[in-house]
Scaffold this motif. Structure first.
Motif, PDB file in Angstrom:
ATOM      1  N   LEU A  62      -0.549  13.329   4.499  1.00 50.51           N
ATOM      2  CA  LEU A  62      -1.620  12.379   4.827  1.00 50.51           C
ATOM      3  C   LEU A  62      -1.091  10.945   4.713  1.00 50.51           C
ATOM      4  O   LEU A  62      -1.431  10.095   5.526  1.00 50.51           O
ATOM      5  CB  LEU A  62      -2.824  12.570   3.905  1.00 50.51           C
ATOM      6  CG  LEU A  62      -3.622  13.871   4.060  1.00 50.51           C
ATOM      7  CD1 LEU A  62      -4.801  13.901   3.103  1.00 50.51           C
ATOM      8  CD2 LEU A  62      -4.139  14.045   5.476  1.00 50.51           C
ATOM      9  N   GLY A  63      -0.224  10.701   3.723  1.00 53.91           N
ATOM     10  CA  GLY A  63       0.333   9.367   3.531  1.00 53.91           C
ATOM     11  C   GLY A  63       1.176   8.927   4.711  1.00 53.91           C
ATOM     12  O   GLY A  63       1.090   7.791   5.168  1.00 53.91           O
ATOM     13  N   LEU A 119      -1.574  -0.983  11.837  1.00 56.90           N
ATOM     14  CA  LEU A 119      -2.448  -1.464  12.916  1.00 56.90           C
ATOM     15  C   LEU A 119      -3.543  -2.364  12.383  1.00 56.90           C
ATOM     16  O   LEU A 119      -3.833  -3.416  12.947  1.00 56.90           O
ATOM     17  CB  LEU A 119      -3.103  -0.264  13.601  1.00 56.90           C
ATOM     18  CG  LEU A 119      -2.419   0.302  14.826  1.00 56.90           C
ATOM     19  CD1 LEU A 119      -3.115   1.590  15.243  1.00 56.90           C
ATOM     20  CD2 LEU A 119      -2.449  -0.702  15.957  1.00 56.90           C
ATOM     21  N   SER A 120      -4.151  -1.951  11.255  1.00 55.68           N
ATOM     22  CA  SER A 120      -5.329  -2.688  10.807  1.00 55.68           C
ATOM     23  C   SER A 120      -4.967  -4.008  10.136  1.00 55.68           C
ATOM     24  O   SER A 120      -5.760  -4.929  10.146  1.00 55.68           O
ATOM     25  CB  SER A 120      -6.195  -1.827   9.889  1.00 55.68           C
ATOM     26  OG  SER A 120      -5.423  -1.244   8.896  1.00 55.68           O
ATOM     27  N   VAL A 121      -3.755  -4.122   9.582  1.00 59.46           N
ATOM     28  CA  VAL A 121      -3.423  -5.415   8.982  1.00 59.46           C
ATOM     29  C   VAL A 121      -2.604  -6.288   9.923  1.00 59.46           C
ATOM     30  O   VAL A 121      -2.433  -7.470   9.673  1.00 59.46           O
ATOM     31  CB  VAL A 121      -2.703  -5.283   7.615  1.00 59.46           C
ATOM     32  CG1 VAL A 121      -3.637  -4.747   6.574  1.00 59.46           C
ATOM     33  CG2 VAL A 121      -1.468  -4.446   7.718  1.00 59.46           C
ATOM     34  N   LEU A 123       0.422   4.110  -2.654  1.00 57.32           N
ATOM     35  CA  LEU A 123       0.266   5.487  -2.190  1.00 57.32           C
ATOM     36  C   LEU A 123       1.207   6.425  -2.943  1.00 57.32           C
ATOM     37  O   LEU A 123       0.812   7.500  -3.391  1.00 57.32           O
ATOM     38  CB  LEU A 123       0.588   5.502  -0.697  1.00 57.32           C
ATOM     39  CG  LEU A 123       0.264   6.735   0.091  1.00 57.32           C
ATOM     40  CD1 LEU A 123      -1.224   6.945   0.089  1.00 57.32           C
ATOM     41  CD2 LEU A 123       0.761   6.543   1.519  1.00 57.32           C
ATOM     42  N   LEU A 148       0.800   9.781   7.752  1.00 56.03           N
ATOM     43  CA  LEU A 148      -0.067   9.434   8.878  1.00 56.03           C
ATOM     44  C   LEU A 148      -0.906   8.197   8.622  1.00 56.03           C
ATOM     45  O   LEU A 148      -1.432   7.592   9.545  1.00 56.03           O
ATOM     46  CB  LEU A 148      -0.953  10.612   9.245  1.00 56.03           C
ATOM     47  CG  LEU A 148      -0.162  11.473  10.217  1.00 56.03           C
ATOM     48  CD1 LEU A 148      -0.088  12.882   9.754  1.00 56.03           C
ATOM     49  CD2 LEU A 148      -0.667  11.321  11.615  1.00 56.03           C
ATOM     50  N   LEU A 149      -1.007   7.819   7.338  1.00 55.59           N
ATOM     51  CA  LEU A 149      -1.784   6.617   7.017  1.00 55.59           C
ATOM     52  C   LEU A 149      -1.033   5.346   7.425  1.00 55.59           C
ATOM     53  O   LEU A 149      -1.651   4.354   7.799  1.00 55.59           O
ATOM     54  CB  LEU A 149      -2.084   6.583   5.515  1.00 55.59           C
ATOM     55  CG  LEU A 149      -2.887   5.387   5.015  1.00 55.59           C
ATOM     56  CD1 LEU A 149      -4.303   5.442   5.565  1.00 55.59           C
ATOM     57  CD2 LEU A 149      -2.900   5.350   3.511  1.00 55.59           C
ATOM     58  N   PHE A 191      -1.858   3.499  10.582  1.00 61.92           N
ATOM     59  CA  PHE A 191      -3.208   2.941  10.534  1.00 61.92           C
ATOM     60  C   PHE A 191      -3.249   1.664   9.716  1.00 61.92           C
ATOM     61  O   PHE A 191      -3.868   0.686  10.113  1.00 61.92           O
ATOM     62  CB  PHE A 191      -4.202   3.956   9.966  1.00 61.92           C
ATOM     63  CG  PHE A 191      -4.629   4.956  10.994  1.00 61.92           C
ATOM     64  CD1 PHE A 191      -5.572   4.622  11.950  1.00 61.92           C
ATOM     65  CD2 PHE A 191      -4.066   6.206  11.026  1.00 61.92           C
ATOM     66  CE1 PHE A 191      -5.951   5.523  12.915  1.00 61.92           C
ATOM     67  CE2 PHE A 191      -4.434   7.118  11.988  1.00 61.92           C
ATOM     68  CZ  PHE A 191      -5.387   6.781  12.934  1.00 61.92           C
ATOM     69  N   ILE A 192      -2.594   1.669   8.563  1.00 59.63           N
ATOM     70  CA  ILE A 192      -2.581   0.447   7.763  1.00 59.63           C
ATOM     71  C   ILE A 192      -1.877  -0.641   8.562  1.00 59.63           C
ATOM     72  O   ILE A 192      -2.325  -1.770   8.643  1.00 59.63           O
ATOM     73  CB  ILE A 192      -1.889   0.666   6.403  1.00 59.63           C
ATOM     74  CG1 ILE A 192      -2.710   1.628   5.551  1.00 59.63           C
ATOM     75  CG2 ILE A 192      -1.742  -0.656   5.663  1.00 59.63           C
ATOM     76  CD1 ILE A 192      -2.271   1.710   4.118  1.00 59.63           C
ATOM     77  N   PHE A 228       0.807  -1.213   0.000  1.00 60.36           N
ATOM     78  CA  PHE A 228       0.000   0.000   0.000  1.00 60.36           C
ATOM     79  C   PHE A 228       0.841   1.264   0.000  1.00 60.36           C
ATOM     80  O   PHE A 228       0.459   2.276  -0.592  1.00 60.36           O
ATOM     81  CB  PHE A 228      -1.017  -0.017   1.134  1.00 60.36           C
ATOM     82  CG  PHE A 228      -2.250  -0.748   0.728  1.00 60.36           C
ATOM     83  CD1 PHE A 228      -3.200  -0.125  -0.058  1.00 60.36           C
ATOM     84  CD2 PHE A 228      -2.427  -2.078   1.039  1.00 60.36           C
ATOM     85  CE1 PHE A 228      -4.304  -0.809  -0.498  1.00 60.36           C
ATOM     86  CE2 PHE A 228      -3.530  -2.776   0.609  1.00 60.36           C
ATOM     87  CZ  PHE A 228      -4.478  -2.143  -0.154  1.00 60.36           C
ATOM     88  N   LEU A 282      -3.387  -7.492  12.660  1.00 61.29           N
ATOM     89  CA  LEU A 282      -4.167  -8.509  13.363  1.00 61.29           C
ATOM     90  C   LEU A 282      -4.224  -9.829  12.595  1.00 61.29           C
ATOM     91  O   LEU A 282      -4.587 -10.850  13.142  1.00 61.29           O
ATOM     92  CB  LEU A 282      -5.566  -7.969  13.644  1.00 61.29           C
ATOM     93  CG  LEU A 282      -5.499  -6.782  14.594  1.00 61.29           C
ATOM     94  CD1 LEU A 282      -6.574  -5.769  14.278  1.00 61.29           C
ATOM     95  CD2 LEU A 282      -5.595  -7.237  16.038  1.00 61.29           C
ATOM     96  N   PHE A 283      -3.840  -9.791  11.313  1.00 61.43           N
ATOM     97  CA  PHE A 283      -3.707 -11.049  10.591  1.00 61.43           C
ATOM     98  C   PHE A 283      -2.423 -11.730  11.035  1.00 61.43           C
ATOM     99  O   PHE A 283      -1.489 -11.072  11.437  1.00 61.43           O
ATOM    100  CB  PHE A 283      -3.665 -10.794   9.078  1.00 61.43           C
ATOM    101  CG  PHE A 283      -4.908 -10.166   8.552  1.00 61.43           C
ATOM    102  CD1 PHE A 283      -6.129 -10.787   8.706  1.00 61.43           C
ATOM    103  CD2 PHE A 283      -4.861  -8.940   7.913  1.00 61.43           C
ATOM    104  CE1 PHE A 283      -7.276 -10.204   8.224  1.00 61.43           C
ATOM    105  CE2 PHE A 283      -6.014  -8.349   7.433  1.00 61.43           C
ATOM    106  CZ  PHE A 283      -7.222  -8.985   7.593  1.00 61.43           C
TER     107      PHE A 283
END
Lengths: 229, 226
Positions: free
Chosen positions: A155-156, A165-167, A128, A158-159, A162-163, A124, A169-170
Protein backbone atom coordinates in the motif's frame (compact mmCIF):
# COMPACT_ATOMS: atom_id res chain seq x y z
CA UNK A 1 31.90 -20.26 9.93
CA UNK A 2 29.35 -22.79 8.72
CA UNK A 3 26.45 -20.83 10.20
CA UNK A 4 24.80 -19.04 7.24
CA UNK A 5 23.52 -16.15 9.38
CA UNK A 6 27.01 -15.48 10.80
CA UNK A 7 28.53 -15.77 7.31
CA UNK A 8 26.16 -13.16 5.84
CA UNK A 9 26.76 -10.87 8.81
CA UNK A 10 30.54 -11.13 8.43
CA UNK A 11 30.25 -10.29 4.74
CA UNK A 12 27.90 -7.43 5.55
CA UNK A 13 30.31 -6.09 8.14
CA UNK A 14 33.25 -6.22 5.69
CA UNK A 15 31.18 -4.46 3.00
CA UNK A 16 30.04 -1.77 5.46
CA UNK A 17 33.57 -1.12 6.70
CA UNK A 18 34.83 -0.86 3.11
CA UNK A 19 32.00 1.57 2.34
CA UNK A 20 32.77 3.69 5.42
CA UNK A 21 36.43 3.89 4.34
CA UNK A 22 35.18 4.90 0.90
CA UNK A 23 33.01 7.53 2.55
CA UNK A 24 36.10 9.00 4.24
CA UNK A 25 37.66 9.14 0.76
CA UNK A 26 34.58 10.95 -0.52
CA UNK A 27 34.96 13.59 2.23
CA UNK A 28 38.60 14.19 1.28
CA UNK A 29 37.71 14.34 -2.41
CA UNK A 30 34.74 16.66 -1.83
CA UNK A 31 36.59 19.09 0.44
CA UNK A 32 40.12 19.08 -1.03
CA UNK A 33 39.81 18.24 -4.71
CA UNK A 34 36.36 19.36 -5.85
CA UNK A 35 35.87 23.04 -6.77
CA UNK A 36 33.91 25.28 -4.41
CA UNK A 37 30.59 26.32 -5.88
CA UNK A 38 30.63 30.07 -6.62
CA UNK A 39 27.32 31.16 -5.10
CA UNK A 40 26.78 28.61 -2.32
CA UNK A 41 30.37 28.28 -1.12
CA UNK A 42 31.21 25.49 1.31
CA UNK A 43 27.53 24.85 2.07
CA UNK A 44 27.24 23.12 -1.27
CA UNK A 45 29.58 20.33 -0.06
CA UNK A 46 26.71 18.76 1.84
CA UNK A 47 25.23 17.95 -1.55
CA UNK A 48 27.68 15.02 -1.82
CA UNK A 49 26.06 13.47 1.26
CA UNK A 50 22.47 14.62 0.88
CA UNK A 51 21.84 13.41 -2.67
CA UNK A 52 23.38 9.93 -2.23
CA UNK A 53 21.52 9.48 1.10
CA UNK A 54 18.27 10.42 -0.63
CA UNK A 55 19.07 7.98 -3.42
CA UNK A 56 19.70 5.14 -0.94
CA UNK A 57 16.54 5.94 1.04
CA UNK A 58 14.43 5.82 -2.09
CA UNK A 59 16.22 2.68 -3.28
CA UNK A 60 15.61 1.03 0.10
CA UNK A 61 11.93 1.98 0.18
CA UNK A 62 11.32 0.89 -3.42
CA UNK A 63 12.86 -2.48 -2.64
CA UNK A 64 10.62 -2.80 0.44
CA UNK A 65 7.59 -2.37 -1.84
CA UNK A 66 8.86 -4.86 -4.41
CA UNK A 67 9.95 -7.34 -1.73
CA UNK A 68 6.53 -7.05 -0.05
CA UNK A 69 4.61 -7.68 -3.27
CA UNK A 70 6.83 -10.68 -4.05
CA UNK A 71 6.38 -11.97 -0.50
CA UNK A 72 2.59 -12.04 -0.75
CA UNK A 73 2.93 -13.87 -4.05
CA UNK A 74 5.72 -16.37 -3.26
CA UNK A 75 5.39 -16.62 0.57
CA UNK A 76 9.16 -16.92 0.92
CA UNK A 77 10.33 -15.79 4.40
CA UNK A 78 13.60 -14.56 2.87
CA UNK A 79 11.70 -11.84 1.01
CA UNK A 80 10.10 -10.67 4.26
CA UNK A 81 13.47 -10.57 5.99
CA UNK A 82 14.91 -8.60 3.08
CA UNK A 83 12.02 -6.12 3.12
CA UNK A 84 12.44 -5.59 6.87
CA UNK A 85 16.21 -5.08 6.55
CA UNK A 86 15.76 -2.69 3.64
CA UNK A 87 13.12 -0.67 5.52
CA UNK A 88 15.38 -0.26 8.55
CA UNK A 89 18.38 0.79 6.50
CA UNK A 90 16.15 3.03 4.34
CA UNK A 91 14.86 4.82 7.44
CA UNK A 92 18.45 5.48 8.56
CA UNK A 93 19.38 6.96 5.16
CA UNK A 94 16.13 8.96 5.13
CA UNK A 95 17.19 10.31 8.53
CA UNK A 96 20.52 11.40 7.04
CA UNK A 97 18.68 13.00 4.12
CA UNK A 98 16.22 14.82 6.40
CA UNK A 99 19.01 16.17 8.64
CA UNK A 100 21.50 17.20 5.96
CA UNK A 101 18.73 18.89 3.93
CA UNK A 102 17.77 21.53 6.55
CA UNK A 103 21.45 22.17 7.42
CA UNK A 104 21.96 23.14 3.77
CA UNK A 105 18.60 24.90 3.42
CA UNK A 106 19.10 27.31 6.35
CA UNK A 107 22.00 29.28 4.78
CA UNK A 108 20.82 28.88 1.17
CA UNK A 109 17.04 29.23 1.36
CA UNK A 110 17.00 31.11 4.68
CA UNK A 111 14.69 28.54 6.23
CA UNK A 112 15.16 25.07 7.72
CA UNK A 113 12.09 23.57 6.19
CA UNK A 114 9.55 24.33 3.49
CA UNK A 115 6.45 22.39 2.49
CA UNK A 116 7.76 21.83 -0.99
CA UNK A 117 6.46 18.81 -2.93
CA UNK A 118 9.66 16.83 -2.71
CA UNK A 119 10.36 17.57 0.94
CA UNK A 120 6.82 16.66 1.90
CA UNK A 121 6.94 13.45 -0.10
CA UNK A 122 10.18 12.27 1.48
CA UNK A 123 9.00 13.25 4.97
CA UNK A 124 5.86 11.16 4.50
CA UNK A 125 7.87 8.27 3.10
CA UNK A 126 9.91 8.44 6.29
CA UNK A 127 6.75 8.42 8.45
CA UNK A 128 5.30 5.59 6.40
CA UNK A 129 8.31 3.35 6.99
CA UNK A 130 8.64 4.32 10.64
CA UNK A 131 5.03 3.08 10.86
CA UNK A 132 6.04 -0.08 9.00
CA UNK A 133 8.80 -0.74 11.53
CA UNK A 134 6.49 0.10 14.46
CA UNK A 135 3.97 -2.43 13.17
CA UNK A 136 6.69 -5.08 12.90
CA UNK A 137 7.77 -4.38 16.45
CA UNK A 138 4.20 -4.71 17.75
CA UNK A 139 3.59 -8.19 16.33
CA UNK A 140 4.90 -11.44 17.75
CA UNK A 141 3.88 -14.20 15.35
CA UNK A 142 6.50 -14.23 12.53
CA UNK A 143 4.02 -15.35 9.83
CA UNK A 144 1.48 -12.72 10.83
CA UNK A 145 4.17 -10.05 11.03
CA UNK A 146 5.37 -10.94 7.54
CA UNK A 147 1.88 -10.82 6.00
CA UNK A 148 0.84 -7.58 7.72
CA UNK A 149 4.03 -5.72 6.96
CA UNK A 150 3.88 -6.89 3.33
CA UNK A 151 0.42 -5.34 3.09
CA UNK A 152 1.75 -2.03 4.45
CA UNK A 153 4.74 -2.23 2.09
CA UNK A 154 2.51 -2.68 -0.96
CA UNK A 155 0.00 0.00 0.00
CA UNK A 156 2.91 2.34 0.79
CA UNK A 157 4.45 1.84 -2.64
CA UNK A 158 1.14 2.85 -4.25
CA UNK A 159 0.73 5.81 -1.92
CA UNK A 160 3.89 7.48 -3.21
CA UNK A 161 2.51 8.68 -6.59
CA UNK A 162 -0.59 10.03 -4.82
CA UNK A 163 1.34 12.04 -2.27
CA UNK A 164 3.58 13.28 -5.06
CA UNK A 165 0.61 14.33 -7.22
CA UNK A 166 -1.23 16.00 -4.37
CA UNK A 167 1.71 18.02 -3.07
CA UNK A 168 3.19 18.83 -6.48
CA UNK A 169 0.65 21.59 -7.01
CA UNK A 170 2.44 23.69 -4.40
CA UNK A 171 5.25 25.78 -5.79
CA UNK A 172 8.56 24.03 -5.60
CA UNK A 173 11.74 25.49 -4.11
CA UNK A 174 13.84 22.37 -4.24
CA UNK A 175 16.63 22.30 -6.86
CA UNK A 176 15.57 20.33 -9.92
CA UNK A 177 17.32 17.05 -10.83
CA UNK A 178 20.69 17.74 -12.38
CA UNK A 179 22.02 14.26 -13.07
CA UNK A 180 19.01 12.25 -14.23
CA UNK A 181 17.44 14.73 -16.58
CA UNK A 182 16.64 14.47 -20.27
CA UNK A 183 19.51 16.67 -21.47
CA UNK A 184 23.14 16.12 -20.51
CA UNK A 185 24.08 16.63 -16.81
CA UNK A 186 24.70 20.32 -16.15
CA UNK A 187 27.11 19.71 -13.28
CA UNK A 188 30.81 20.49 -13.84
CA UNK A 189 32.66 17.18 -14.47
CA UNK A 190 34.68 17.32 -11.19
CA UNK A 191 31.51 17.77 -9.14
CA UNK A 192 29.72 15.06 -11.07
CA UNK A 193 32.64 12.68 -10.50
CA UNK A 194 32.56 13.30 -6.74
CA UNK A 195 28.80 12.89 -6.66
CA UNK A 196 28.80 9.65 -8.63
CA UNK A 197 31.61 8.24 -6.48
CA UNK A 198 29.69 9.22 -3.37
CA UNK A 199 26.55 7.54 -4.71
CA UNK A 200 28.50 4.35 -5.41
CA UNK A 201 29.95 4.41 -1.87
CA UNK A 202 26.52 5.00 -0.33
CA UNK A 203 25.00 2.19 -2.38
CA UNK A 204 27.76 -0.10 -1.11
CA UNK A 205 26.99 1.03 2.45
CA UNK A 206 23.32 0.27 1.84
CA UNK A 207 24.19 -3.24 0.63
CA UNK A 208 26.53 -3.83 3.57
CA UNK A 209 24.02 -2.66 6.18
CA UNK A 210 21.17 -4.65 4.61
CA UNK A 211 23.37 -7.78 4.66
CA UNK A 212 24.19 -7.20 8.32
CA UNK A 213 20.54 -6.71 9.19
CA UNK A 214 19.46 -9.65 7.05
CA UNK A 215 21.90 -11.96 8.80
CA UNK A 216 20.65 -10.72 12.16
CA UNK A 217 17.04 -11.36 11.08
CA UNK A 218 18.04 -14.93 10.14
CA UNK A 219 19.51 -15.46 13.59
CA UNK A 220 16.37 -13.95 15.15
CA UNK A 221 14.14 -16.25 13.07
CA UNK A 222 16.12 -19.24 14.37
CA UNK A 223 15.61 -18.01 17.93
CA UNK A 224 11.89 -17.73 17.29
CA UNK A 225 11.94 -21.31 16.01
CA UNK A 226 10.94 -20.49 12.44
CA UNK A 227 12.39 -22.26 9.41
CA UNK A 228 15.64 -20.71 8.27
CA UNK A 229 16.42 -20.93 4.59
CA UNK B 1 -21.13 -9.95 -8.41
CA UNK B 2 -24.71 -9.31 -7.15
CA UNK B 3 -24.20 -12.37 -4.90
CA UNK B 4 -20.99 -10.85 -3.47
CA UNK B 5 -22.81 -7.56 -2.97
CA UNK B 6 -25.69 -9.32 -1.19
CA UNK B 7 -23.24 -11.06 1.16
CA UNK B 8 -21.36 -7.80 1.74
CA UNK B 9 -24.63 -6.10 2.65
CA UNK B 10 -25.40 -8.95 5.06
CA UNK B 11 -22.04 -8.44 6.82
CA UNK B 12 -22.57 -4.66 6.91
CA UNK B 13 -26.13 -5.16 8.20
CA UNK B 14 -24.84 -7.30 11.04
CA UNK B 15 -22.33 -4.60 12.06
CA UNK B 16 -24.87 -1.81 11.82
CA UNK B 17 -27.45 -3.76 13.86
CA UNK B 18 -24.86 -4.54 16.53
CA UNK B 19 -23.94 -0.85 16.65
CA UNK B 20 -27.54 0.36 16.81
CA UNK B 21 -28.26 -1.93 19.75
CA UNK B 22 -25.53 -0.45 21.93
CA UNK B 23 -24.92 2.94 20.29
CA UNK B 24 -21.99 3.57 22.66
CA UNK B 25 -19.29 3.75 19.96
CA UNK B 26 -21.37 5.96 17.69
CA UNK B 27 -22.29 8.38 20.46
CA UNK B 28 -18.70 8.55 21.73
CA UNK B 29 -17.40 9.25 18.22
CA UNK B 30 -19.95 12.03 17.73
CA UNK B 31 -19.14 13.60 21.09
CA UNK B 32 -15.45 13.33 20.25
CA UNK B 33 -15.98 15.13 16.92
CA UNK B 34 -17.98 17.87 18.63
CA UNK B 35 -15.22 18.31 21.21
CA UNK B 36 -12.57 18.61 18.49
CA UNK B 37 -14.64 21.37 16.85
CA UNK B 38 -14.97 23.19 20.18
CA UNK B 39 -11.25 22.90 20.95
CA UNK B 40 -10.38 24.32 17.53
CA UNK B 41 -12.37 27.38 18.39
CA UNK B 42 -10.15 28.09 21.39
CA UNK B 43 -6.97 27.47 19.43
CA UNK B 44 -7.61 30.34 17.04
CA UNK B 45 -7.29 34.08 17.53
CA UNK B 46 -10.54 35.49 16.07
CA UNK B 47 -8.99 38.94 15.54
CA UNK B 48 -6.19 37.52 13.39
CA UNK B 49 -7.93 34.77 11.43
CA UNK B 50 -11.55 34.74 10.37
CA UNK B 51 -13.58 31.59 10.93
CA UNK B 52 -14.25 31.23 7.21
CA UNK B 53 -10.53 31.11 6.36
CA UNK B 54 -9.90 28.36 8.84
CA UNK B 55 -13.16 26.48 8.21
CA UNK B 56 -12.09 23.98 5.50
CA UNK B 57 -9.09 22.70 7.44
CA UNK B 58 -11.01 22.57 10.73
CA UNK B 59 -13.79 20.58 9.10
CA UNK B 60 -11.41 18.05 7.59
CA UNK B 61 -9.13 17.64 10.57
CA UNK B 62 -12.28 16.96 12.63
CA UNK B 63 -13.54 14.41 10.10
CA UNK B 64 -10.14 12.72 9.99
CA UNK B 65 -9.81 12.44 13.77
CA UNK B 66 -13.40 11.23 14.16
CA UNK B 67 -12.87 8.63 11.43
CA UNK B 68 -9.78 7.39 13.22
CA UNK B 69 -11.69 6.88 16.45
CA UNK B 70 -14.51 5.19 14.55
CA UNK B 71 -12.19 2.86 12.62
CA UNK B 72 -10.42 1.71 15.76
CA UNK B 73 -13.70 0.09 16.73
CA UNK B 74 -14.29 -1.72 13.40
CA UNK B 75 -12.46 -4.95 14.21
CA UNK B 76 -12.38 -4.70 17.98
CA UNK B 77 -15.93 -6.03 18.09
CA UNK B 78 -14.90 -8.97 15.87
CA UNK B 79 -11.92 -9.73 18.07
CA UNK B 80 -14.03 -10.05 21.21
CA UNK B 81 -15.41 -13.56 21.71
CA UNK B 82 -13.58 -14.78 18.56
CA UNK B 83 -16.33 -13.45 16.32
CA UNK B 84 -13.92 -13.02 13.42
CA UNK B 85 -13.31 -16.79 13.30
CA UNK B 86 -17.04 -17.29 12.86
CA UNK B 87 -17.11 -14.83 9.98
CA UNK B 88 -14.11 -16.48 8.34
CA UNK B 89 -15.75 -19.93 8.63
CA UNK B 90 -18.95 -18.65 7.03
CA UNK B 91 -19.31 -19.53 3.34
CA UNK B 92 -18.61 -16.09 1.94
CA UNK B 93 -15.74 -14.84 -0.21
CA UNK B 94 -13.12 -12.63 1.43
CA UNK B 95 -13.99 -9.81 -0.97
CA UNK B 96 -17.57 -9.82 0.35
CA UNK B 97 -16.27 -9.76 3.93
CA UNK B 98 -14.06 -6.78 3.14
CA UNK B 99 -16.88 -5.06 1.26
CA UNK B 100 -19.22 -5.58 4.20
CA UNK B 101 -16.79 -4.19 6.74
CA UNK B 102 -16.07 -1.25 4.41
CA UNK B 103 -19.78 -0.48 3.99
CA UNK B 104 -20.38 -0.69 7.74
CA UNK B 105 -17.42 1.62 8.41
CA UNK B 106 -18.65 4.05 5.76
CA UNK B 107 -22.09 4.10 7.39
CA UNK B 108 -20.47 4.68 10.77
CA UNK B 109 -18.06 7.42 9.66
CA UNK B 110 -20.77 8.92 7.44
CA UNK B 111 -23.14 9.22 10.40
CA UNK B 112 -20.47 10.95 12.47
CA UNK B 113 -19.77 13.33 9.58
CA UNK B 114 -23.48 14.01 9.06
CA UNK B 115 -23.85 15.09 12.69
CA UNK B 116 -20.57 17.03 12.72
CA UNK B 117 -21.43 19.15 9.67
CA UNK B 118 -24.40 21.03 11.24
CA UNK B 119 -22.34 21.55 14.42
CA UNK B 120 -19.57 22.98 12.28
CA UNK B 121 -22.02 25.42 10.64
CA UNK B 122 -23.26 26.37 14.11
CA UNK B 123 -19.87 26.90 15.76
CA UNK B 124 -18.05 28.50 12.84
CA UNK B 125 -20.92 30.49 11.44
CA UNK B 126 -20.23 29.56 7.81
CA UNK B 127 -22.95 29.73 5.20
CA UNK B 128 -23.07 26.32 3.56
CA UNK B 129 -26.31 26.62 1.61
CA UNK B 130 -24.83 27.21 -1.84
CA UNK B 131 -21.91 24.83 -1.36
CA UNK B 132 -23.77 21.99 0.36
CA UNK B 133 -24.21 19.56 -2.60
CA UNK B 134 -20.56 19.99 -3.51
CA UNK B 135 -19.40 19.48 0.08
CA UNK B 136 -21.47 16.32 0.38
CA UNK B 137 -19.98 15.04 -2.88
CA UNK B 138 -16.37 15.69 -1.91
CA UNK B 139 -17.00 14.23 1.55
CA UNK B 140 -18.24 10.98 -0.02
CA UNK B 141 -15.24 10.82 -2.39
CA UNK B 142 -12.62 11.51 0.27
CA UNK B 143 -14.25 9.33 2.93
CA UNK B 144 -14.40 6.23 0.70
CA UNK B 145 -10.67 6.56 0.09
CA UNK B 146 -9.40 6.74 3.64
CA UNK B 147 -12.03 4.43 5.12
CA UNK B 148 -11.02 1.62 2.73
CA UNK B 149 -7.37 1.89 3.79
CA UNK B 150 -8.52 2.36 7.39
CA UNK B 151 -10.56 -0.85 7.25
CA UNK B 152 -7.48 -2.87 6.29
CA UNK B 153 -5.29 -1.20 8.91
CA UNK B 154 -7.96 -1.59 11.56
CA UNK B 155 -8.06 -5.34 10.89
CA UNK B 156 -4.28 -5.45 11.37
CA UNK B 157 -4.06 -3.03 14.29
CA UNK B 158 -6.38 -5.09 16.54
CA UNK B 159 -3.85 -7.92 16.40
CA UNK B 160 -1.02 -5.73 17.73
CA UNK B 161 -0.08 -4.37 21.09
CA UNK B 162 -0.96 -0.66 21.40
CA UNK B 163 -3.74 -1.09 18.81
CA UNK B 164 -5.15 2.38 19.44
CA UNK B 165 -1.76 3.90 18.68
CA UNK B 166 -0.90 1.69 15.74
CA UNK B 167 -3.91 2.68 13.61
CA UNK B 168 -3.16 6.44 13.46
CA UNK B 169 0.57 5.86 12.90
CA UNK B 170 -0.19 3.65 9.91
CA UNK B 171 -3.23 5.46 8.58
CA UNK B 172 -2.31 9.16 8.81
CA UNK B 173 0.22 9.12 5.93
CA UNK B 174 -2.48 7.49 3.80
CA UNK B 175 -4.95 10.18 4.77
CA UNK B 176 -2.73 12.94 3.39
CA UNK B 177 -3.77 12.82 -0.31
CA UNK B 178 -7.55 12.62 0.37
CA UNK B 179 -7.28 15.30 3.06
CA UNK B 180 -5.30 17.74 0.89
CA UNK B 181 -7.77 17.18 -1.95
CA UNK B 182 -10.83 17.55 0.25
CA UNK B 183 -9.53 20.72 1.95
CA UNK B 184 -8.66 22.30 -1.40
CA UNK B 185 -12.07 21.50 -2.90
CA UNK B 186 -13.95 22.60 0.25
CA UNK B 187 -12.08 25.92 0.33
CA UNK B 188 -12.95 26.59 -3.32
CA UNK B 189 -16.58 25.59 -2.78
CA UNK B 190 -16.93 27.94 0.18
CA UNK B 191 -15.35 30.75 -1.86
CA UNK B 192 -17.79 30.05 -4.69
CA UNK B 193 -15.08 29.25 -7.25
CA UNK B 194 -16.02 27.65 -10.60
CA UNK B 195 -16.07 23.87 -11.03
CA UNK B 196 -13.08 23.92 -13.41
CA UNK B 197 -10.78 24.89 -10.52
CA UNK B 198 -11.71 21.75 -8.57
CA UNK B 199 -11.78 19.20 -11.36
CA UNK B 200 -8.13 18.18 -11.00
CA UNK B 201 -8.54 17.53 -7.27
CA UNK B 202 -11.79 15.63 -7.78
CA UNK B 203 -10.08 13.40 -10.34
CA UNK B 204 -7.26 12.75 -7.89
CA UNK B 205 -9.77 11.80 -5.17
CA UNK B 206 -11.71 9.50 -7.51
CA UNK B 207 -8.50 7.84 -8.70
CA UNK B 208 -7.39 7.34 -5.10
CA UNK B 209 -10.72 5.65 -4.31
CA UNK B 210 -10.53 3.31 -7.32
CA UNK B 211 -6.90 2.34 -6.67
CA UNK B 212 -7.15 1.82 -2.92
CA UNK B 213 -10.57 0.12 -2.80
CA UNK B 214 -9.37 -2.37 -5.45
CA UNK B 215 -6.01 -2.90 -3.80
CA UNK B 216 -7.45 -3.28 -0.30
CA UNK B 217 -9.95 -5.86 -1.55
CA UNK B 218 -7.06 -7.77 -3.13
CA UNK B 219 -4.76 -7.78 -0.08
CA UNK B 220 -7.49 -8.27 2.53
CA UNK B 221 -7.17 -12.11 2.54
CA UNK B 222 -3.52 -11.72 3.60
CA UNK B 223 -4.71 -9.85 6.69
CA UNK B 224 -7.36 -12.28 7.91
CA UNK B 225 -6.20 -15.72 6.69
CA UNK B 226 -3.83 -17.67 8.86
Amino acid sequence: MTDPAARIMTRGLRTSVAALLGLAGVYVLAIRFTPVEARQGMAQKIFYLHVPAAWCALLGFSLVGIGSALYLWLQDPRLDRFAAASAEVGVVFAGVMLTTGPIWAKPIWGTWWTWDARLTLTLFLFFLFVGYLALRAALHDPAERARFSAVVGILGMLLVPFIHLSVYLFRTLHPQPIVLKPSAPSLPPEMLRTLLLSMAVFTLLYIGLVMLRYGLAMAEAREEGGDVT
Amino acid sequence: MPETLRLALAVAGKDIRAELRSRTALLSAIVFAALVLVVFNFARDPTALSAADLAPSVLWVTFALAAMVALNRAFTIEREHGALDGLLLAPLPRSALFGGKLLANLAFVGTVEAVTLPLFVLFFNVDLRAALPGILGVTVLATIGFVSVGTIFSAMAVRTRFAELMLPVLLLPFMVPPLIGAVQVTARLLAGRPMSEMLGWLRLLALYDVVFVTLCTMVFPAVVDE
